[in-house]
Design an enzyme around this catalytic site. Structure first.
Site, PDB file in Angstrom:
ATOM      1  N   GLU A 150       0.838  -1.203   0.000  1.00 53.28           N
ATOM      2  CA  GLU A 150       0.000   0.000   0.000  1.00 53.28           C
ATOM      3  C   GLU A 150       0.870   1.250   0.000  1.00 53.28           C
ATOM      4  OE1 GLU A 150      -2.398   0.427   3.517  1.00 53.28           O
ATOM      5  OE2 GLU A 150      -3.749   1.882   2.570  1.00 53.28           O
ATOM      6  N   LYS A 225      -9.551   2.446  -2.581  1.00 49.59           N
ATOM      7  CA  LYS A 225      -9.753   1.813  -1.282  1.00 49.59           C
ATOM      8  C   LYS A 225     -11.176   2.078  -0.765  1.00 49.59           C
ATOM      9  CE  LYS A 225      -7.368   1.689   3.227  1.00 49.59           C
ATOM     10  NZ  LYS A 225      -6.135   2.165   3.942  1.00 49.59           N
ATOM     11  N   CYS A 262      -5.793  -2.812   2.426  1.00 46.89           N
ATOM     12  CA  CYS A 262      -5.557  -2.761   3.863  1.00 46.89           C
ATOM     13  C   CYS A 262      -6.792  -2.874   4.758  1.00 46.89           C
ATOM     14  CB  CYS A 262      -4.768  -1.505   4.240  1.00 46.89           C
ATOM     15  SG  CYS A 262      -4.048  -1.731   5.872  1.00 46.89           S
TER      16      CYS A 262
HETATM   17  N1  URP Z   1      -3.502   1.322   6.002  1.00 47.89           N
HETATM   18  C1  URP Z   1      -4.558   0.982   6.786  1.00 47.89           C
HETATM   19  O1  URP Z   1      -5.692   0.987   6.345  1.00 47.89           O
HETATM   20  N2  URP Z   1      -4.301   0.653   8.065  1.00 47.89           N
HETATM   21  C2  URP Z   1      -5.367   0.588   9.031  1.00 47.89           C
HETATM   22  C3  URP Z   1      -4.904  -0.159  10.250  1.00 47.89           C
HETATM   23  C4  URP Z   1      -5.152  -1.645  10.124  1.00 47.89           C
HETATM   24  O2  URP Z   1      -6.083  -2.016   9.423  1.00 47.89           O
HETATM   25  O3  URP Z   1      -4.394  -2.436  10.703  1.00 47.89           O
END
Ligand code: URP
Length: 432
Positions: A150, A225, A262
């Site tokens: 990401e 996203k 993510c």
């Molecule tokens: N990049 C991201 O969405 N991180 C959120 C934290 C997680 O999902 O662990």
């Protein structure tokens, strides 16, 4: 494991495995070991390690995953550029009508290349230069589809709430895509590039986007996203909104792929939607740290800490497709301290991004994980016939009762929603 395999799939005498290597130990290792699997292999007898691996990683076609010996150029690159290199094979049962549909897939995890205090153009260029040999290792290994992590072109600065980090944002056909298009053409490789998008045509809006580059270097499409975190230091909603591209599945020369970016991994319907659209491989490019997701990590994504129950792995099982889970590595320290307004003292970093990238298969098997602190390339051969074989065996699509959930969700979305609760009548009688 043959010496060449050990050189590639991690070896006990690797300098990074030295428990006294305190530098590694302070950078997200497990007591100086790169991963739980390395620790277990070093600590258990071969028979015990085999049994523990069976329980942790499952079986594919009745046996542990076979390691793959990659070509020497890839192994040499992993040694000269010090990145973890692992490769395994997921098989399917031989069918009487269809031929095997083998695709070689790669995941790259990496730390940033320069301090966050250096000029942005230098930081971006240094990351390109850092990734090039790892991408070349993938290409020279015959990888057909490669996914990067990401927001790979920049530090994960979305904890700072500072807006100058948006200077890293680019149009979908910008500098980083052009850099990857050349490599896609060179190696006849599809590349998934999760980056910070600047939508010039629509008010220069910022999105967290994955660009899909075809094996002829053309841009096939993009996905934005869907689910944006508002938790801990993940202040991403300060930078971009929830995506507007739905759940696209990209039909590439090597198979149908999708991208669950993510935080979307926490949302089972997100995984399901990609499956309903026909995905055979879903990538989960992530950026997550131990402080926040460690308690959830054993549940949600392949954990080198405790359990191997992984939401990504669950998604692969529930939706009968393969999942490639990636997480960046390293600790990124920013110039100005910040806080998330949670009472904790101000600080200058997220904590340690713990890598651990891996693949999960629809038959519940999965690979070991990549290093918790080194850059890495994970390669897997997948026979995509396994997806339909598991669908036929378990029938999850057939027994899903989508109409039940359509009705529930339609009612839930109405302002007069009434939850379906049946209370013990004696509760009221006793209370009276
Ligand atoms: N990049 C991201 O969405 N991180 C959120 C934290 C997680 O999902 O662990």
């Amino acid at each position: 494991m043959a010496e060449k395999d050990r050189a590639q799939n991690g070896s006990m005498d690797d300098k990074n495995e030295d428990p006294t290597n305190m530098a590694a130990a302070s950078n997200g290792s497990i007591c100086g070991f790169e991963s739980l699997h390395h620790l277990l292999r070093s600590s258990l007898s071969p028979h015990l390690f085999q049994e523990v691996s069976r329980l942790l990683l499952g079986f594919n076609c009745g046996k542990p995953l076979d390691p793959i010996t990659l070509p020497s150029p890839a192994i040499s690159l992993s040694s000269s550029h010090n990145f973890d290199l692992q490769a395994y094979r997921f098989q399917a049962q031989k069918e009487s009508i269809r031929d095997p549909r083998i695709v070689r897939v790669g995941l790259i995890q990496n730390s940033i290349a320069l301090a966050t205090t250096t000029p942005f153009a230098d930081q971006k260029r240094a990351i390109f230069q850092k990734l090039k040999p790892i991408i070349e290792a993938a290409g020279s290994s015959g990888v057909n589809i490669l996914c990067l992590q990401e927001a790979w072109t920049m530090p994960f600065a979305f904890c700072t709430r500072e807006k100058h980090w948006c200077e890293f944002a680019e149009p979908v056909d910008g500098e980083s895509t052009q850099f990857l298009q050349d490599l896609a053409r060179t190696y006849n490789m599809v590349i998934v590039s999760p980056m910070l998008e600047r939508d010039v045509a629509h008010g220069e809006t910022i999105w967290n986007t994955a660009v899909i580059i075809g094996n002829q270097g053309n841009i096939i499409g993009k996905h934005r996203k869907n689910h944006i975190p508002r938790v801990g230091d993940f202040n991403e909603s300060t930078y971009y909104m929830e995506g507007n591209t739905g759940h696209p599945v990209f039909e590439t020369a090597f198979g149908k792929i999708a991208v669950n970016i993510c935080y979307g991994r926490h949302h089972p319907l997100n995984w399901m939607a990609f499956g309903l659209n026909g995905a055979e491989i879903v990538f989960n490019p992530s950026a997550t740290v131990g402080e926040l997701s460690e308690p959830m990590w054993p549940i949600e994504v392949f954990s080198d800490r405790v359990l191997y129950i992984s939401q990504a792995r669950n998604a692969a099982i529930a939706n009968s497709y393969f999942v490639g889970s990636l997480n960046r590595v390293g600790t990124e320290t920013f110039p100005n301290p910040f806080t998330s307004g949670d009472g904790k003292p101000q600080h200058k970093d997220f904590g340690h991004f713990y890598g651990s990238s891996h693949f999960s298969a629809p038959d519940a098997s999965c690979t070991p994980s990549l290093s918790r602190y080194r850059d890495g390339l994970m390669v897997a051969d997948m026979d995509l016939n396994l997806c339909r074989q598991v669908k036929d065996k378990w029938g999850f699509r057939m027994t899903a009762r989508y109409e039940l959930y359509e009705d529930l969700l339609a009612r839930y979305l109405k302002s007069d929603f009434q939850p379906q609760i049946i209370s013990d009548p004696l509760l009221r009688k006793n209370a009276a």
